[in-house]
Design an enzyme around this catalytic site. Structure first.
Site, mmCIF file in Angstrom:
data_model
loop_
_atom_site.group_PDB
_atom_site.id
_atom_site.type_symbol
_atom_site.label_atom_id
_atom_site.label_comp_id
_atom_site.label_asym_id
_atom_site.label_seq_id
_atom_site.Cartn_x
_atom_site.Cartn_y
_atom_site.Cartn_z
ATOM 1 N N ASP A 67 48.866 -22.228 19.289
ATOM 2 C CA ASP A 67 49.644 -22.488 18.092
ATOM 3 C C ASP A 67 49.787 -24.001 17.947
ATOM 4 O O ASP A 67 49.620 -24.748 18.914
ATOM 5 C CB ASP A 67 51.017 -21.817 18.217
ATOM 6 C CG ASP A 67 51.915 -22.094 17.033
ATOM 7 O OD1 ASP A 67 51.448 -21.954 15.889
ATOM 8 O OD2 ASP A 67 53.080 -22.462 17.259
ATOM 9 N N ASP B 285 52.505 -26.040 15.650
ATOM 10 C CA ASP B 285 53.870 -26.573 15.583
ATOM 11 C C ASP B 285 54.714 -26.058 16.745
ATOM 12 O O ASP B 285 54.895 -24.853 16.903
ATOM 13 C CB ASP B 285 54.525 -26.174 14.258
ATOM 14 C CG ASP B 285 53.715 -26.637 13.056
ATOM 15 O OD1 ASP B 285 53.287 -27.797 13.054
ATOM 16 O OD2 ASP B 285 53.514 -25.834 12.128
#
Length: 246
Positions: free
Chosen positions: A14, A16
């Protein structure tokens, strides 16, 4: 050295909150957008203004999800129903699409003003994954993913990118559905069981569990280790550097 089972041949990250310190930027942008909307609505309906909580509301309703899904989820939690809108909507419109565009404009403004900071431990870990010869993909709901990768210094470290733009093009369901991570595995030419997922969002670890990936690593940046485990994380760390030597 990477804290991975022998069967793992690829790593799906991922963006953020895992690679970059942009989760707090997104939380602040959601709060600015929703607070303005909620304040105006409270004045119009003569009801109390209850602000968006950038910890509880962000983690529960919007973190890790596509913008429209996050917008809709939070509004539903407040009993608010808005028109969905269309791709031709503008940020000033009170539709699901319009509010999402408004939030995106705020994020872009914040990134332009303050830049993007990478987590140093994540940078070292991704480089170590590369040096070990494992496949690498970034999987994010953000439509600004490539710009953030470049700004943070991650550009060129990944073999594939599945972001909000790709998800729209391929009609992929957002997290907590496993679609985007499954697409990341396919882009690396691997089966889900051969891939590790790295996530800080509850919706993200849910998607890792739903996709039957070989390992789901929860990255706890905000003190929610137990919740990450409950939603599907096999391992929880506060920084990816903790995985070295496990």
């Amino acid at each position: 050295m990477l804290g991975l089972p022998d069967k793992i041949r690829g790593c799906l990250f991922d963006l953020d909150g895992v690679l970059t310190r942009t989760a707090t930027v997104h939380a602040a942008a959601w709060k600015e957008m929703f607070d303005a909307f909620l304040r105006q609505r409270a004045e119009q309906t003569h009801t109390p203004f209850v602000p968006f909580d950038k910890v509880a509301d962000y983690d529960t309703y919007v973190d890790g999800k596509p913008r429209a899904d996050g917008t809709r989820s939070f509004l539903e939690s407040r009993g608010i129903e808005l028109p969905e809108g269309t791709a031709s909507d503008t940020p000033d419109m009170n539709t699901v699409e319009g509010l999402g565009l408004r939030k995106n404009d705020i994020v872009l403004r914040m990134i332009r003003q303050d830049g993007v900071e990478a987590y140093e431990g994540s940078m070292r870990y991704v480089r170590a994954v590369r040096d070990a010869g494992l496949g690498r993909a970034v999987v994010s709901s953000s439509t600004n993913c490539q710009d953030v990768l470049v700004a943070a210094g991650f550009d060129g470290l990944f073999d594939a990118r599945i972001d909000g733009i790709v998800a729209q093009q391929q009609h992929l369901h957002g997290k907590p559905a496993p679609d985007t991570y499954l697409a990341g595995a396919r882009a690396l030419g691997l089966e889900p069981a051969e891939c590790a997922v790295y996530e800080d969002a509850l919706a993200g670890v849910e998607s890792g569990r739903a996709g039957a990936f070989g390992l789901v690593v929860g990255v706890d940046r905000v003190g929610q280790a137990d919740a990450l485990r409950a939603h599907g994380a096999d391992v929880v760390v506060t920084d990816l550097a903790e995985l070295f030597g496990r």
